[in-house]
Design a protein around this motif. Structure first.
Motif, PDB file in Angstrom:
ATOM      1  N   TYR A  21     -25.630 -33.080  20.215  1.00  0.00           N
ATOM      2  CA  TYR A  21     -26.422 -31.910  20.578  1.00  0.00           C
ATOM      3  C   TYR A  21     -27.206 -31.451  19.348  1.00  0.00           C
ATOM      4  CZ  TYR A  21     -27.889 -27.193  21.675  1.00  0.00           C
ATOM      5  OH  TYR A  21     -28.664 -26.073  21.860  1.00  0.00           O
TER       6      TYR A  21
ATOM      7  N   HIS B 282     -28.806 -34.388  23.602  1.00  0.00           N
ATOM      8  CA  HIS B 282     -29.530 -33.265  24.208  1.00  0.00           C
ATOM      9  C   HIS B 282     -30.104 -32.392  23.105  1.00  0.00           C
ATOM     10  CE1 HIS B 282     -30.487 -30.276  27.309  1.00  0.00           C
ATOM     11  NE2 HIS B 282     -30.100 -29.373  26.440  1.00  0.00           N
TER      12      HIS B 282
ATOM     13  N   GLN C 223     -24.939 -39.945  25.217  1.00  0.00           N
ATOM     14  CA  GLN C 223     -25.596 -38.732  25.711  1.00  0.00           C
ATOM     15  C   GLN C 223     -26.116 -37.937  24.514  1.00  0.00           C
ATOM     16  OE1 GLN C 223     -23.095 -35.451  27.255  1.00  0.00           O
ATOM     17  NE2 GLN C 223     -24.363 -35.499  29.092  1.00  0.00           N
TER      18      GLN C 223
ATOM     19  N   GLN D  48     -23.202 -28.338  27.899  1.00  0.00           N
ATOM     20  CA  GLN D  48     -24.434 -28.329  28.686  1.00  0.00           C
ATOM     21  C   GLN D  48     -24.159 -28.059  30.171  1.00  0.00           C
ATOM     22  OE1 GLN D  48     -24.427 -30.867  25.873  1.00  0.00           O
ATOM     23  NE2 GLN D  48     -25.248 -28.952  25.108  1.00  0.00           N
TER      24      GLN D  48
ATOM     25  N   SER E  79     -31.826 -36.118  26.777  1.00  0.00           N
ATOM     26  CA  SER E  79     -32.572 -35.044  27.421  1.00  0.00           C
ATOM     27  C   SER E  79     -33.073 -34.017  26.414  1.00  0.00           C
ATOM     28  CB  SER E  79     -31.691 -34.354  28.464  1.00  0.00           C
ATOM     29  OG  SER E  79     -30.541 -33.777  27.864  1.00  0.00           O
TER      30      SER E  79
END
Length: 473
Positions: free
Chosen positions: A43, A97, A95, A299, A131
């Protein structure tokens, strides 16, 4: 039910983190993480925004001086290098973000620098979820092409509400046309997923007005939708003082908005994932829920929440090897720590076995709506009824209200309970229960006034309490 409650993006929740957890604790967590080379989640927090939105409770810096972001990127890259150096081999990332603030506040060169640093130190898997949060008012076709070229495959758009009066009241004027332009660009460029955020409970909203906004959103057919409950906390978030409390919908009307929205989205073919998340049936979130793999992280609902998460940037939160860690909240503190050659840890928490047990219970109820009591007992070696006797007694009250069904071998959240699933989860939050006990004891007459017994105080300060909280209704 009309109370503030945790969103349970973690358990224990962020307001339980404490300053006794410092850099040495984080370094040990990174060492433990290095010993278990599994894929990671990342993140990145970009705090800058050009304009203030009155409802917002995020950690942000309002400025039109884009020169400030260049220095921030320098320190962000330095932090990544320091953390990655503690993990040994270049780790896979399933992942990532970028949140904020407004991540697209960064210019093209700055975004490339951050992404280059991420790729230098980590292996961003091409089939992973990568993302970024976008303000449609600040992004055009060129920026969208840049994001696609950098490797982002998912975008999240802030919408909140398309009603003109509501937008004026919250100081966020955003047309449907500029929002659709971003969505269309994402489709052309091959982004795998488009997500939109709405907020209900804002001034001047009514069920009919919000339904009109939802109809406009449905015309764009986002893959995922988050419909958040607004928490009005002007004593904590100063910008909210500019919101006219008299214009806020009453609790009953707010619940009508939520129920109507669920019906509207369900009729349009969306799957109600839970709490405030919706997804099209073919989306990975819906698939994870069907298969019992749905989880939660910072998230929200996620398909990859089981991985350690590293947080980079001011105020970011990570979850590493059974510990939570949060960075410094101010730029001065963040820069100062890195200048000293230290990681910018402000506070954190090492979870206990009991914390992890309760996190599993809360996660099962919030993600899948069912807790398999028999399986949990076998896995954890506990007698559930004995271990959670107090909780089961409170849960019986919610069962009488129709929120849950309790059986010897399972606890199931009802369709009604899914609307208020955080209230169900709060039953198993031992920290909230301890707070309530201290408050009751403090309110009771002192048994020995002459002894000068100190009053018990909550485990968190009022300024910390609303973190990750919003209205249950």
């Amino acid at each position: 039910m009309d109370i503030n409650g945790p969103r349970y993006t973690s358990y224990p929740t962020a307001d339980r983190f404490h300053g006794r957890f410092g850099e040495a604790d984080y370094l040990q967590a990174l060492a433990d993480c290095a010993a278990q080379p599994a894929p990671l989640s990342l993140y990145v927090h970009i705090p800058f925004c050009e304009n203030i939105c009155y409802y917002c409770g995020c950690n942000k810096i309002i400025t039109r001086d884009h020169g400030r972001s260049g220095r921030y990127v320098d320190y962000l890259v330095r932090e990544m290098r320091m953390v990655a150096g503690r993990l040994g081999a270049r780790r896979a990332v399933v992942q990532s973000h970028w949140g904020g603030g407004t991540p697209t506040f960064l210019d093209a060169a700055e975004m490339r620098r951050v992404m280059d640093a991420m790729r230098a130190h980590f292996d961003l898997l091409p089939d992973g979820e990568h993302s970024i949060e976008i303000d449609p008012r600040r992004v055009g076709d060129a920026q969208m092409a840049l994001l696609a070229g950098l490797g982002f495959n998912r975008i999240s758009l802030g919408v909140q509400d398309f009603d003109a009066e509501v937008q004026q009241a919250i100081h966020r004027v955003q047309s449907q046309a500029e929002t659709r332009a971003v969505v269309d660009a994402a489709r052309r460029l091959g982004f795998r997923s488009v997500s939109m955020d709405l907020i209900y409970g804002l001034p001047h909203q009514t069920p009919a007005r919000f339904a009109a906004t939802v109809e406009q959103v449905l015309a764009m057919r986002p893959d995922r939708l988050s419909v958040y409950s607004y928490a009005h906390l002007p004593h904590v978030f100063k910008p909210q003082r500019r919101i006219d409390e008299r214009a806020l919908p009453a609790p009953a009307e707010k619940l009508d908005i939520l129920v109507g929205t669920i019906a509207q989205l369900s009729a349009a073919g969306y799957v109600y994932i839970g709490m405030d998340h919706f997804a099209l049936p073919g989306d990975a979130l819906a698939a994870a829920q069907r298969e019992g793999r749905l989880q939660r992280n910072f998230q929200g609902y996620s398909t990859h929440a089981g991985h350690d998460q590293l947080g980079f940037g001011v105020s970011s939160i990570g979850a590493v090897a059974g510990r939570y860690v949060q960075n410094a909240r101010t730029l001065d503190d963040y820069y100062g720590a890195l200048d000293r050659g230290a990681l910018p840890v402000m506070r954190g928490l090492a979870t206990s076995g009991e914390d992890r047990l309760r996190r599993e219970v809360i996660g099962a109820l919030m993600c899948n709506g069912v807790l398999d009591v028999a399986a949990l007992e076998a896995r954890e070696g506990i007698d559930f009824a004995a271990h959670f006797a107090v909780e089961l007694a409170e849960l019986a009250t919610l069962a009488a209200d129709g929120l849950v069904r309790i059986e010897p071998a399972r606890i199931e959240v009802t369709p009604l309970g899914r609307l208020l699933v955080r209230r169900v989860a709060m039953v198993f939050d031992s920290y909230l229960r301890a707070d309530a006990g201290r408050a009751a004891q403090a309110a009771a007459p002192a048994r020995d006034a002459d002894a000068g017994t100190p009053a018990h105080t909550p485990a968190h300060t009022p300024a910390e309490a609303p973190l990750r909280y919003s209205r249950v209704v």
